[in-house]
Design a protein around this motif. Structure first.
Motif, PDB file in Angstrom:
ATOM      1  N   PHE A  89       0.832  -1.195   0.000  1.00 31.84           N
ATOM      2  CA  PHE A  89       0.000   0.000   0.000  1.00 31.84           C
ATOM      3  C   PHE A  89       0.870   1.250   0.000  1.00 31.84           C
ATOM      4  CE2 PHE A  89      -2.175   3.192   2.735  1.00 31.84           C
ATOM      5  CZ  PHE A  89      -3.198   3.522   1.869  1.00 31.84           C
ATOM      6  N   LEU A  90       1.828   1.316   0.905  1.00 32.79           N
ATOM      7  CA  LEU A  90       2.763   2.440   1.007  1.00 32.79           C
ATOM      8  C   LEU A  90       4.152   1.904   1.340  1.00 32.79           C
ATOM      9  CD1 LEU A  90       0.824   5.039   3.232  1.00 32.79           C
ATOM     10  CD2 LEU A  90       1.360   5.277   0.817  1.00 32.79           C
ATOM     11  N   HIS A  91       5.153   2.601   0.838  1.00 32.19           N
ATOM     12  CA  HIS A  91       6.539   2.279   1.188  1.00 32.19           C
ATOM     13  C   HIS A  91       7.198   3.521   1.769  1.00 32.19           C
ATOM     14  CE1 HIS A  91       6.819  -1.558  -0.941  1.00 32.19           C
ATOM     15  NE2 HIS A  91       6.171  -0.999  -1.949  1.00 32.19           N
ATOM     16  N   THR A  92       7.991   3.321   2.793  1.00 34.76           N
ATOM     17  CA  THR A  92       8.862   4.380   3.297  1.00 34.76           C
ATOM     18  C   THR A  92      10.289   3.873   3.119  1.00 34.76           C
ATOM     19  OG1 THR A  92       9.009   3.603   5.583  1.00 34.76           O
ATOM     20  CG2 THR A  92       7.106   4.993   5.021  1.00 34.76           C
ATOM     21  N   ARG A  93      11.235   4.578   3.660  1.00 34.63           N
ATOM     22  CA  ARG A  93      12.626   4.158   3.538  1.00 34.63           C
ATOM     23  C   ARG A  93      12.845   2.761   4.110  1.00 34.63           C
ATOM     24  NH1 ARG A  93      17.153   4.665   6.678  1.00 34.63           N
ATOM     25  NH2 ARG A  93      16.107   5.891   8.263  1.00 34.63           N
ATOM     26  N   ARG A  94      12.190   2.460   5.248  1.00 32.87           N
ATOM     27  CA  ARG A  94      12.430   1.183   5.925  1.00 32.87           C
ATOM     28  C   ARG A  94      11.201   0.317   6.108  1.00 32.87           C
ATOM     29  NH1 ARG A  94      14.561   2.698  11.513  1.00 32.87           N
ATOM     30  NH2 ARG A  94      12.847   4.152  11.308  1.00 32.87           N
ATOM     31  N   VAL A  95      10.026   0.848   5.861  1.00 31.13           N
ATOM     32  CA  VAL A  95       8.782   0.145   6.183  1.00 31.13           C
ATOM     33  C   VAL A  95       7.917  -0.015   4.942  1.00 31.13           C
ATOM     34  CG1 VAL A  95       6.668   0.232   7.593  1.00 31.13           C
ATOM     35  CG2 VAL A  95       8.818   1.116   8.522  1.00 31.13           C
ATOM     36  N   THR A  96       7.299  -1.192   4.834  1.00 25.79           N
ATOM     37  CA  THR A  96       6.287  -1.434   3.811  1.00 25.79           C
ATOM     38  C   THR A  96       4.966  -1.695   4.513  1.00 25.79           C
ATOM     39  OG1 THR A  96       7.875  -2.394   2.266  1.00 25.79           O
ATOM     40  CG2 THR A  96       5.561  -2.960   1.927  1.00 25.79           C
ATOM     41  N   LEU A  97       3.941  -0.979   4.096  1.00 24.63           N
ATOM     42  CA  LEU A  97       2.589  -1.207   4.585  1.00 24.63           C
ATOM     43  C   LEU A  97       1.828  -1.927   3.484  1.00 24.63           C
ATOM     44  CD1 LEU A  97       1.655   2.239   6.196  1.00 24.63           C
ATOM     45  CD2 LEU A  97       2.782   0.284   7.242  1.00 24.63           C
ATOM     46  N   ARG A  98       1.121  -2.994   3.866  1.00 27.94           N
ATOM     47  CA  ARG A  98       0.308  -3.724   2.896  1.00 27.94           C
ATOM     48  C   ARG A  98      -0.991  -4.141   3.553  1.00 27.94           C
ATOM     49  NH1 ARG A  98      -0.265  -8.813   4.123  1.00 27.94           N
ATOM     50  NH2 ARG A  98       1.385 -10.107   4.974  1.00 27.94           N
ATOM     51  N   GLY A  99      -1.972  -4.448   2.722  1.00 30.15           N
ATOM     52  CA  GLY A  99      -3.274  -4.865   3.226  1.00 30.15           C
ATOM     53  C   GLY A  99      -3.193  -6.113   4.075  1.00 30.15           C
ATOM     54  N   TRP A 141      10.137  -0.226  18.836  1.00 29.01           N
ATOM     55  CA  TRP A 141      10.038   0.980  19.657  1.00 29.01           C
ATOM     56  C   TRP A 141      11.371   1.713  19.702  1.00 29.01           C
ATOM     57  CZ3 TRP A 141       7.206  -1.116  24.626  1.00 29.01           C
ATOM     58  CH2 TRP A 141       5.938  -1.586  24.261  1.00 29.01           C
ATOM     59  N   GLY A 142      11.290   3.039  19.685  1.00 26.51           N
ATOM     60  CA  GLY A 142      12.480   3.880  19.827  1.00 26.51           C
ATOM     61  C   GLY A 142      13.377   3.900  18.596  1.00 26.51           C
ATOM     62  N   ARG A 143      12.910   3.367  17.493  1.00 28.13           N
ATOM     63  CA  ARG A 143      13.729   3.304  16.279  1.00 28.13           C
ATOM     64  C   ARG A 143      13.176   4.172  15.148  1.00 28.13           C
ATOM     65  NH1 ARG A 143      14.733  -2.507  14.653  1.00 28.13           N
ATOM     66  NH2 ARG A 143      16.361  -1.518  13.443  1.00 28.13           N
ATOM     67  N   GLY A 144      12.140   4.966  15.436  1.00 27.23           N
ATOM     68  CA  GLY A 144      11.600   5.891  14.448  1.00 27.23           C
ATOM     69  C   GLY A 144      10.587   5.294  13.485  1.00 27.23           C
ATOM     70  N   TYR A 145      10.223   4.027  13.673  1.00 32.80           N
ATOM     71  CA  TYR A 145       9.255   3.410  12.768  1.00 32.80           C
ATOM     72  C   TYR A 145       7.879   4.060  12.874  1.00 32.80           C
ATOM     73  CZ  TYR A 145      12.402  -0.494  11.682  1.00 32.80           C
ATOM     74  OH  TYR A 145      13.442  -1.265  11.240  1.00 32.80           O
ATOM     75  N   ALA A 146       7.434   4.370  14.085  1.00 31.18           N
ATOM     76  CA  ALA A 146       6.113   4.983  14.253  1.00 31.18           C
ATOM     77  C   ALA A 146       6.068   6.355  13.583  1.00 31.18           C
ATOM     78  CB  ALA A 146       5.760   5.090  15.733  1.00 31.18           C
ATOM     79  N   LEU A 147       7.139   7.118  13.708  1.00 28.59           N
ATOM     80  CA  LEU A 147       7.203   8.436  13.074  1.00 28.59           C
ATOM     81  C   LEU A 147       7.230   8.297  11.552  1.00 28.59           C
ATOM     82  CD1 LEU A 147       7.410  11.473  13.690  1.00 28.59           C
ATOM     83  CD2 LEU A 147       9.895  11.199  13.614  1.00 28.59           C
ATOM     84  N   GLU A 148       8.022   7.371  11.059  1.00 32.55           N
ATOM     85  CA  GLU A 148       8.147   7.152   9.612  1.00 32.55           C
ATOM     86  C   GLU A 148       6.813   6.707   9.005  1.00 32.55           C
ATOM     87  OE1 GLU A 148      10.900   4.194   6.923  1.00 32.55           O
ATOM     88  OE2 GLU A 148      11.777   4.976   8.767  1.00 32.55           O
ATOM     89  N   GLY A 149       6.177   5.716   9.617  1.00 28.75           N
ATOM     90  CA  GLY A 149       4.889   5.248   9.115  1.00 28.75           C
ATOM     91  C   GLY A 149       3.794   6.281   9.300  1.00 28.75           C
ATOM     92  N   GLY A 150       3.805   6.982  10.442  1.00 25.23           N
ATOM     93  CA  GLY A 150       2.813   8.026  10.686  1.00 25.23           C
ATOM     94  C   GLY A 150       2.910   9.159   9.674  1.00 25.23           C
ATOM     95  N   ALA A 151       4.122   9.547   9.337  1.00 28.92           N
ATOM     96  CA  ALA A 151       4.302  10.609   8.339  1.00 28.92           C
ATOM     97  C   ALA A 151       3.783  10.162   6.970  1.00 28.92           C
ATOM     98  CB  ALA A 151       5.777  11.003   8.250  1.00 28.92           C
ATOM     99  N   ALA A 152       4.036   8.914   6.614  1.00 30.12           N
ATOM    100  CA  ALA A 152       3.536   8.394   5.333  1.00 30.12           C
ATOM    101  C   ALA A 152       2.011   8.388   5.303  1.00 30.12           C
ATOM    102  CB  ALA A 152       4.085   6.992   5.084  1.00 30.12           C
ATOM    103  N   LEU A 153       1.383   8.018   6.427  1.00 30.02           N
ATOM    104  CA  LEU A 153      -0.083   8.018   6.469  1.00 30.02           C
ATOM    105  C   LEU A 153      -0.655   9.428   6.465  1.00 30.02           C
ATOM    106  CD1 LEU A 153      -1.211   5.106   8.794  1.00 30.02           C
ATOM    107  CD2 LEU A 153      -1.287   5.258   6.315  1.00 30.02           C
ATOM    108  N   CYS A 154       0.005  10.375   7.136  1.00 30.05           N
ATOM    109  CA  CYS A 154      -0.451  11.769   7.086  1.00 30.05           C
ATOM    110  C   CYS A 154      -0.382  12.295   5.657  1.00 30.05           C
ATOM    111  CB  CYS A 154       0.391  12.643   8.009  1.00 30.05           C
ATOM    112  SG  CYS A 154       0.033  12.441   9.766  1.00 30.05           S
ATOM    113  N   ALA A 155       0.724  12.036   4.973  1.00 31.00           N
ATOM    114  CA  ALA A 155       0.856  12.479   3.580  1.00 31.00           C
ATOM    115  C   ALA A 155      -0.249  11.856   2.727  1.00 31.00           C
ATOM    116  CB  ALA A 155       2.238  12.123   3.045  1.00 31.00           C
TER     117      ALA A 155
END
Length: 186
Positions: free
Chosen positions: A11-21, A108-122
């Protein structure tokens, strides 16, 4: 259980994370996440801690993908595998969409929540053109408010969600500027 299953496409890709259904093949990972006491201690809703609740979450996500394209619950993976999930859910008052995440402690504490959250906000503001997002958490949660504030959310007071007090933060589309610098510590 629904007979229709999401194909699990990214669904979305960030530098380190892939979101899929979410797919029914994900129920054991969801159950593992929901059985971790560190993850569930401050939830506002019930944990997804058994096969039935994991299947129900997958069925709900599949229904949302069909009925509300662009909203839903997405599995998050990094190079090592399952991290947890991210969501954009229209469960609150009419017109309100809530952003959320639940991640394994290894994330936790590795920036994944911020990275994924920013992708979802965009996605929410640039693709879906939503007017605003809401974030809610247990008032005692010390991690979520600073994370949401780095995304531009501002505190909007306390509300009740599913019978529990919740701290509410809001972000209007016009205020979305991407990830902000961490506030200096006093």
């Amino acid at each position: 259980m629904s007979t229709r299953d999401h194909p699990g496409d990214p669904f979305l890709h960030t530098r380190r994370v892939t979101l899929r259904g979410l797919r029914h093949a994900d129920v054991f990972d969801l159950q593992r996440l929901g059985r971790d006491a560190r993850v569930t201690q401050a939830l506002l809703d019930a944990p997804v801690n058994d096969i039935a609740s994991a299947c129900a979450l997958v069925d709900l996500a599949n229904r949302i993908y069909r009925e509300r394209p662009g909203l839903g619950v997405w599995r998050a993976d990094d190079a090592r595998g399952f991290l947890g999930f991210f969501s954009l859910m229209a469960e609150l008052a009419p017109g309100e969409v809530e952003i959320g995440t639940r991640l394994l402690p290894r994330a936790w504490g590795r920036g994944y929540a911020l990275e994924g959250g920013a992708a979802l906000c965009a996605h929410a503001f640039e693709t879906l053109r939503l007017p605003a997002l809401v974030g809610r958490c247990d008032p005692a949660n010390r991690s979520v408010p600073p994370l949401l504030m780095r995304l531009g959310f501002v505190q909007a007071g306390e509300v009740v969600q599913r019978g529990r007090p919740a701290l509410e933060l809001r972000l209007a589309r016009g205020d979305w500027r991407g990830v902000r610098r961490r506030a200096a510590r006093a």
